[in-house]
Design a protein around this motif. Structure first.
Motif, mmCIF file in Angstrom:
data_model
loop_
_atom_site.group_PDB
_atom_site.id
_atom_site.type_symbol
_atom_site.label_atom_id
_atom_site.label_comp_id
_atom_site.label_asym_id
_atom_site.label_seq_id
_atom_site.Cartn_x
_atom_site.Cartn_y
_atom_site.Cartn_z
ATOM 1 N N SER A 294 0.823 -1.205 0.000
ATOM 2 C CA SER A 294 0.000 0.000 0.000
ATOM 3 C C SER A 294 0.854 1.251 0.000
ATOM 4 O O SER A 294 0.357 2.339 -0.203
ATOM 5 C CB SER A 294 -0.925 -0.004 1.216
ATOM 6 N N GLY A 295 2.156 1.110 0.233
ATOM 7 C CA GLY A 295 3.034 2.259 0.232
ATOM 8 C C GLY A 295 3.510 2.684 -1.141
ATOM 9 O O GLY A 295 4.232 3.667 -1.264
ATOM 10 N N ASN B 197 -1.258 8.394 -4.845
ATOM 11 C CA ASN B 197 -0.267 8.010 -3.846
ATOM 12 C C ASN B 197 -0.881 7.065 -2.808
ATOM 13 O O ASN B 197 -2.028 6.644 -2.916
ATOM 14 C CB ASN B 197 0.360 9.247 -3.210
ATOM 15 N N TRP B 198 -0.091 6.765 -1.793
ATOM 16 C CA TRP B 198 -0.492 5.761 -0.811
ATOM 17 C C TRP B 198 -1.715 6.165 0.006
ATOM 18 O O TRP B 198 -2.432 5.317 0.507
ATOM 19 C CB TRP B 198 0.680 5.471 0.130
ATOM 20 N N SER B 199 -1.978 7.462 0.111
ATOM 21 C CA SER B 199 -3.139 7.909 0.882
ATOM 22 C C SER B 199 -4.365 8.110 -0.007
ATOM 23 O O SER B 199 -5.431 8.482 0.476
ATOM 24 C CB SER B 199 -2.827 9.220 1.606
ATOM 25 N N GLY B 200 -4.210 7.885 -1.314
ATOM 26 C CA GLY B 200 -5.323 8.048 -2.225
ATOM 27 C C GLY B 200 -5.401 9.401 -2.896
ATOM 28 O O GLY B 200 -6.316 9.667 -3.684
ATOM 29 N N SER B 201 -4.452 10.272 -2.599
ATOM 30 C CA SER B 201 -4.429 11.576 -3.263
ATOM 31 C C SER B 201 -3.994 11.410 -4.709
ATOM 32 O O SER B 201 -3.145 10.580 -5.023
ATOM 33 C CB SER B 201 -3.463 12.521 -2.551
ATOM 34 N N THR B 202 -4.595 12.213 -5.574
ATOM 35 C CA THR B 202 -4.298 12.109 -7.003
ATOM 36 C C THR B 202 -3.745 13.425 -7.539
ATOM 37 O O THR B 202 -4.057 14.511 -7.025
ATOM 38 C CB THR B 202 -5.551 11.728 -7.799
ATOM 39 N N ASN C 153 -10.184 -1.292 -3.271
ATOM 40 C CA ASN C 153 -9.904 -1.274 -1.838
ATOM 41 C C ASN C 153 -8.694 -2.122 -1.471
ATOM 42 O O ASN C 153 -7.996 -1.830 -0.501
ATOM 43 C CB ASN C 153 -11.132 -1.769 -1.063
ATOM 44 N N LYS D 104 -6.124 -2.267 -3.148
ATOM 45 C CA LYS D 104 -4.977 -1.514 -3.647
ATOM 46 C C LYS D 104 -4.096 -2.340 -4.570
ATOM 47 O O LYS D 104 -2.883 -2.131 -4.640
ATOM 48 C CB LYS D 104 -4.156 -0.941 -2.485
#
Length: 121
Positions: A30-31, A52-57, A73, A75
Motif C-alpha cells: 500500500s506504500g 499516492n499511498w493515501s489516495g491523493s491524485t 480497496n 490496492k
C-alpha cells in the motif's frame, strides 16, 4: 518485484471514453505510488497522473478535468478513467509503480507493458 499489467486500451472516437486498468502483483504494498504515463509516436513519455499511498491524485495539465485515477480497496488494481478523449490523447499508456512520488518517468522502478489507446477524429 512488482508485476504490472495494463488492460482496457482500444480505438475510440473523439469525445468518447475508455477505462484502463493496471493490475499489480508480486511484492505489492500500500506504500507504492502508482503513476500513469503515455507515449505518442515519436515523442517521449508524458506524465498523465498518479495516485499516492493515501489516495491523493495528481494530474498532468493536458488531462486535468477529463481523466480520473482511482484504485480498488485491496490496492492491487488502479484505474484510469478517460473521458472527453481527443486525438492528441492517442498513444501507448503505461502504469508504473515506485515508493516515491514523482512526475518523472525515470523515477519509477516498475513498469507495465503498455496498452494502446487510439482516438479517431
Amino acid at each position: 518485484q512488482v508485476h504490472l499489467v495494463e488492460s482496457g486500451g482500444g480505438l475510440v472516437q473523439t469525445g468518447g471514453s475508455l477505462r484502463l486498468s493496471c493490475a499489480a502483483s508480486g511484492r505489492t504494498s500500500s506504500g507504492f505510488v502508482m503513476g500513469w504515463f503515455r507515449q505518442a509516436p515519436g515523442k517521449g513519455r508524458e506524465f498523465v497522473g498518479l495516485i499516492n499511498w493515501s489516495g491523493s491524485t495528481y494530474y498532468g495539465d493536458s488531462v486535468k478535468g477529463r481523466f480520473t485515477i482511482s484504485r480498488d480497496n485491496a490496492k492491487t488494481t488502479v484505474y484510469l478513467q478517460m473521458n472527453s478523449l481527443k486525438p492528441e490523447d492517442t498513444g501507448v499508456y503505461y502504469c508504473a509503480a515506485d515508493p516515491r512520488v514523482s512526475y518523472f518517468d525515470k523515477t519509477y522502478s516498475y513498469w507495465g507493458q503498455g496498452t494502446q489507446v487510439t482516438v479517431s477524429s
